[in-house]
Design an enzyme around this catalytic site. Structure first.
Site, short mmCIF file in Angstrom:
data_model
loop_
_atom_site.label_atom_id
_atom_site.label_comp_id
_atom_site.label_asym_id
_atom_site.label_seq_id
_atom_site.Cartn_x
_atom_site.Cartn_y
_atom_site.Cartn_z
N TRP A 1 0.78 -1.20 0.00
CA TRP A 1 -0.10 0.15 0.11
C TRP A 1 0.78 1.12 -0.12
CZ3 TRP A 1 -4.42 -0.06 -2.04
CH2 TRP A 1 -5.29 -1.54 -1.97
N LYS B 1 -12.99 -1.78 7.19
CA LYS B 1 -12.50 -2.69 7.85
C LYS B 1 -12.70 -2.68 9.22
CE LYS B 1 -8.88 -1.91 4.60
NZ LYS B 1 -8.92 -3.18 3.81
N ASP C 1 -1.82 6.70 6.53
CA ASP C 1 -2.82 5.96 6.12
C ASP C 1 -3.21 4.86 7.27
OD1 ASP C 1 -4.38 3.92 5.15
OD2 ASP C 1 -3.40 3.75 3.28
N1 PMP Z 1 -4.50 1.48 2.30
C1 PMP Z 1 -4.72 0.49 2.98
C2 PMP Z 1 -3.64 0.22 4.07
C3 PMP Z 1 -5.71 -0.53 2.52
O1 PMP Z 1 -5.45 -1.70 3.37
C4 PMP Z 1 -6.63 -0.36 1.42
C5 PMP Z 1 -7.58 -1.30 1.07
N2 PMP Z 1 -7.23 -2.69 1.35
C6 PMP Z 1 -6.29 0.75 0.75
C7 PMP Z 1 -5.44 1.89 1.00
C8 PMP Z 1 -7.24 1.13 -0.36
O2 PMP Z 1 -8.51 1.26 0.19
P1 PMP Z 1 -9.88 1.53 -1.12
O3 PMP Z 1 -10.16 0.30 -1.55
O4 PMP Z 1 -10.78 1.95 0.08
O5 PMP Z 1 -9.25 2.51 -1.86
#
Ligand code: PMP
Length: 360
Positions: free
Chosen positions: A102, A196, A172
């Site tokens: 991420w 989550k 994040d």
């Molecule tokens: N950052 C992290 C740490 C994540 O776990 C996720 C989703 N699994 C995201 C960003 C992306 O999130 P979204 O699908 O809501 O755009």
């Protein structure tokens, strides 16, 4: 069918009490003869939901008055662009730590708007650790420093808030918000997708210091402008009303459970038990540096990978769902968010021990 223990990384399991309440009042909410998802976001009934949920959220995380809380759409991935667009200001560079998949995706998006200084990376270790703080090459001229507090795919988590001097700290926290107390004044901005630890997908929460607002790049679309959303109390456009309402129910549930301190204890207990099970059994392993193992997303592998499908099928048949690891890293992943009860983890451990006896 009975409810199963759902270890999905997200959208993820929600507290049963929250789902039950949402179900009970789905057709007739607040004695209106309508669902909460069928009413205007600008009417007094919905505004009360918005206000109460924000107040509870602020209370849970002790958010100071000089921070705005925004309830937005677009997922955490929109934040990958919104952060540089809104915080770069008149500077050129931004600092990012690369500690997992991420982080890497956030960096790629930021590179469209700013010069990204990658302060350190653990990519070579296949993201089994977080680069040690002494090795970070921070640029004091950067507009901010960005990191991912919990790497959902790789199963890594910061044990504490990193120290970055005078740089504005941006995080994040999509997969660990509300799982433990956060020292908000240390941060300039925190963002998190809701699906989550908070509620259904569709909602993204941003906590931002007011002092950082108002410097968006001129190319910033209105929908990506924090200052505009802040000015309109997250009602600039139609917010994801149902997801926001369910998030509000989760906040009340969290308070009734004793708040984030109590949840932090429960989360530590749950993850510790599961790591112990993995470490004490030769059949399984986890390669993440012990200090950085995530409390939220416990990744593990079977030494004999040919048994993976059998493991997953048998787990599902035993009411233990969604244990498959992310396709980029393989293996298994058990997500232990706030709504996963300790009994769910106990069942998983007992299943893992039985499975290893049978096939080991
Ligand atoms: N950052 C992290 C740490 C994540 O776990 C996720 C989703 N699994 C995201 C960003 C992306 O999130 P979204 O699908 O809501 O755009």
């Amino acid at each position: 069918m009975e409810r199963v223990y759902n270890f999905s990384a997200g959208p993820a399991t929600l507290p049963i009490e929250v789902l039950q309440q949402a179900k009970d009042e789905l057709l007739d909410w607040n004695n209106l003869g309508m669902s909460v998802m069928e009413i205007s976001h600008r009417g007094k009934d919905y505004l009360a939901v918005a206000e109460e949920s924000e107040a509870n959220f602020r209370d849970l995380l002790t958010i100071p008055h000089n921070y705005k809380v925004l309830f937005l759409q677009g997922g955490a991935r929109s934040q990958f662009a919104m952060v540089p667009m809104n915080l770069l200001g008149h500077k050129n560079t931004v600092d990012y730590l690369d500690s997992g998949i991420w982080s890497g995706l956030a960096i790629k998006e930021a590179e469209r708007y700013a010069q990204v200084n990658i302060v350190a990376s653990s990519k070579e270790s296949k993201y089994t650790t977080i680069p040690e703080r002494q090795a970070w090459q921070l640029n004091p001229q950067s507009a901010y420093f960005h990191y991912v507090d919990n790497e959902t795919i790789n199963g890594l988590e910061f044990p504490s808030v990193p120290e970055v001097g005078a740089l504005t700290l941006v995080s994040d926290m999509s997969s660990n918000i509300l799982s433990r107390p956060i020292d908000i004044p240390k941060f300039g901005l925190i963002y998190a997708g809701a699906q989550k630890n908070v509620g259904p997908a569709g909602l993204t929460i941003v906590i931002v210091n007011e002092a950082l607002l108002g410097e968006a790049l001129s190319i910033t679309p209105s929908m990506f402008n924090y200052a505009l959303h802040a000015k309109e109390n997250s009602m600039y456009n139609t917010p994801p009303t149902f997801s926001w309402y369910v998030a509000g129910l989760t906040f009340k549930w969290l308070k009734a459970k004793g708040g984030v301190e109590a949840l932090a204890k429960a989360n530590a207990t749950k993850s510790k038990k599961l790591y112990q099970c993995i470490d004490n059994n030769d059949f399984y392993y986890n390669s993440i540096a012990a200090h950085y193992r995530s409390r939220m997303n416990v990744v593990f592998s079977l030494k004999d990978e040919s048994l993976n499908d059998q493991f997953l099928e048998t787990a599902t048949a035993n009411g233990l769902a969604n244990l498959k690891g992310h396709k980029l890293v393989g293996g298994m992943r058990a997500s232990l968010y706030n709504a996963m009860p300790e009994e769910g983890v106990d069942c998983l451990i007992s299943f893992m021990n039985d499975f290893s006896k049978r096939y080991g």
